[in-house]
Scaffold this active site. Structure first.
Site, mmCIF file in Angstrom:
data_model
loop_
_atom_site.group_PDB
_atom_site.id
_atom_site.type_symbol
_atom_site.label_atom_id
_atom_site.label_comp_id
_atom_site.label_asym_id
_atom_site.label_seq_id
_atom_site.Cartn_x
_atom_site.Cartn_y
_atom_site.Cartn_z
ATOM 1 N N SER B 234 51.371 -0.587 36.687
ATOM 2 C CA SER B 234 50.877 -0.395 38.058
ATOM 3 C C SER B 234 50.647 -1.741 38.724
ATOM 4 C CB SER B 234 49.603 0.436 38.057
ATOM 5 O OG SER B 234 48.542 -0.305 37.501
ATOM 6 N N ARG B 238 52.896 -2.337 41.952
ATOM 7 C CA ARG B 238 52.166 -2.346 43.228
ATOM 8 C C ARG B 238 52.619 -3.530 44.083
ATOM 9 N NH1 ARG B 238 47.640 -2.839 41.324
ATOM 10 N NH2 ARG B 238 47.036 -0.658 41.338
ATOM 11 N N ASN B 242 54.993 -3.100 47.527
ATOM 12 C CA ASN B 242 54.533 -3.563 48.836
ATOM 13 C C ASN B 242 55.485 -4.577 49.445
ATOM 14 O OD1 ASN B 242 51.734 -2.680 49.886
ATOM 15 N ND2 ASN B 242 51.514 -2.751 47.676
#
Lengths: 156, 308
Positions: B234, B238, B242
């Site tokens: 994660s 992440r 983004n």
């Protein structure tokens, strides 16, 4: 977007960078910052201490000043007392001296009077005889009347 | 859009890394030549890049990330060397601002003695920020320049390392390895295994229920292992997600520049607006990566047996 050796390369790069930062960058910067913090804290503390010192000194100065004032007052008082004393003493002395001079003068006057009386006494006989001679128009035997004249002189 | 690409080709071209890898023997290359032996070469097509498999390197990703990391460390170590404890000036103030910000953030979440975590936070924050920052450079500038120097439209060049999952997952793996290392260092191997198997459900140790213990341990292990593995994945995805999304929108906006003056002006406006918004995203993602790393390190140091 294929997963390949880049993954491992990036991991190794990551470790190298973190190691370098932990060894050469971070400790030096933190040390400088901590040192500055300490400097500022010390400065503040010193300022506070100086403030306290000033307050104490002021208190002490006030104390000294009032003590000095008291002392000065005491000294002036004492001096006044002493001055009065001296004046009194001088007065007494002067009075005594005056008395003495007066007494001495009186004694001298008496002495002079006595001396004058003596001198007069010694000359009275002669004067009386001379007077009587003039009155009688003839010489008077001094010897015959000496007793009379001496009696007169003694009564003088 | 160079050389009459379609929109799809343009986007694809922008999303392909410069891949240098090993092509197997007997492989038919983009121009039809057949390799007589396995060769290391730059990929000339998406298919080639894909066929290189694991034995390939994204030269642009590694190059830019190393360049930016070295830039960060160069600037910071120079400042650190010259730093005085008197009134700080110019760059030193700026560097100290960042350092004290990282220091206080790390101290808020990480309460253990470790001289590694705070510098790691600084490295991650600055490095990831710089890598993300490459996203704000208009998408065509550096790739066009690189293609111009290398000669040829096939030249792939991606300038934002954090839009490459290799980079973000690579860093996440680094964090993950440190996590395991500190876990074992703090709790011992037995403690680490216990943490994976004895939580969240404590297995029964007495009576008849003891027969259920292996089952409990198995359940615990599945739960804990998944949550352990989920952390680096994660963390890496992440950041990648983004930045990849941001980059994609920049590419889509850049497509407008080929649509005439009106579209071009509108695209310019959009690009400016998105860049302004993206400043927030790149800073925030760098910060999030740093904070999460610190939190994971704190978890690795947290000894359950002592706190319960």
């Amino acid at each position: 977007m294929n997963i390949n050796l880049t993954l491992i390369g990036q991991t190794l790069t990551f470790f190298v960078f973190v190691w370098f930062c932990a060894k050469y960058v971070w400790p030096a910067l933190i040390a400088v910052m901590v040192e500055r913090e300490k400097k500022i804290a010390d400065g503040l503390q010193a300022a506070e201490r100086a403030d306290k010192d000033l307050e104490l000194a002021q208190k002490k100065a006030t104390q000294e000043l009032s003590a000095a004032k008291e002392q000065a007052a005491a000294i002036v008082d004492q001096a006044n007392k002493r001055a009065t004393q001296i004046v009194d003493e001088a007065k007494e002395q002067a009075k005594a001296e005056g008395d003495r001079i007066v007494t001495a003068a009186k004694a001298e006057v008496e002495q002079e009077t006595n001396r004058a009386k003596e001198a007069l006494r010694s000359q009275v006989a002669t004067l009386a005889l001379a007077g009587a001679e003039k009155v009688l128009g003839q010489a008077i035997d001094a010897k015959a009347h000496n007793d009379l004249v001496s009696k007169l002189a003694a009564d003088l | 859009m160079a050389g009459g690409q379609t929109s799809t080709e343009y986007i694809q071209h922008h999303l392909q890394n410069w891949t240098y890898g090993k092509l197997p023997e007997g492989y038919t290359r983009y121009d039809g030549t057949v390799l007589s032996e396995s060769t290391w070469a730059s990929a000339h097509s998406y298919q080639e890049a894909k066929d290189m498999g694991f034995t390939a390197v994204h030269v642009d990703t590694l190059g830019w990330s190393i360049f930016l990391g070295v830039l960060f460390l160069f600037v910071f170590s120079r400042v650190a060397k010259k730093a005085t404890s008197d009134t700080p000036k110019g760059l030193q103030s700026f560097v100290e601002l960042i350092v004290s910000f990282i220091d206080s953030t790390v101290k808020d979440t990480f309460h253990y003695k470790n001289r590694m975590v705070a510098p790691m936070g600084l490295t991650i924050f600055c490095w990831v920020f710089l890598m993300n920052f490459m996203d704000l450079i208009p998408v065509d500038w550096l790739p066009s320049l690189a293609a111009g120097i290398a000669g040829g439209d096939h030249f792939f060049f991606k300038v934002v390392p954090t839009t490459d999952p290799n980079a973000t997952l690579g860093m996440a793996i680094g964090v993950f390895l440190l996590m395991i290392f500190f876990s074992i260092q703090q709790k011992g191997l037995i403690g680490f295994i216990k943490e994976l198997t004895f939580h969240p459900f404590a297995p029964p140790t007495k009576g008849l229920a003891i027969v259920l213990a292996p089952l409990m341990i198995a359940i615990n292990f599945i739960l804990e292992f998944v949550s352990l593995i989920a952390k680096p994945i994660s963390l890496g995805l992440r950041l990648f997600g983004n930045l990849y999304a941001g980059e994609m929108i920049f590419i889509l906006i850049a497509l407008m520049f080929s649509g005439g003056l009106l579209f071009g002006l509108f695209g310019g406006l959009l690009q400016w607006a998105w860049a302004v918004f993206h400043i927030l995203v790149i800073t925030l993602q760098a910060f999030v990566f740093m904070v999460l790393t610190t939190v994971y390190m704190a978890m690795a140091h947290d000894n359950h047996d002592e706190s319960h």
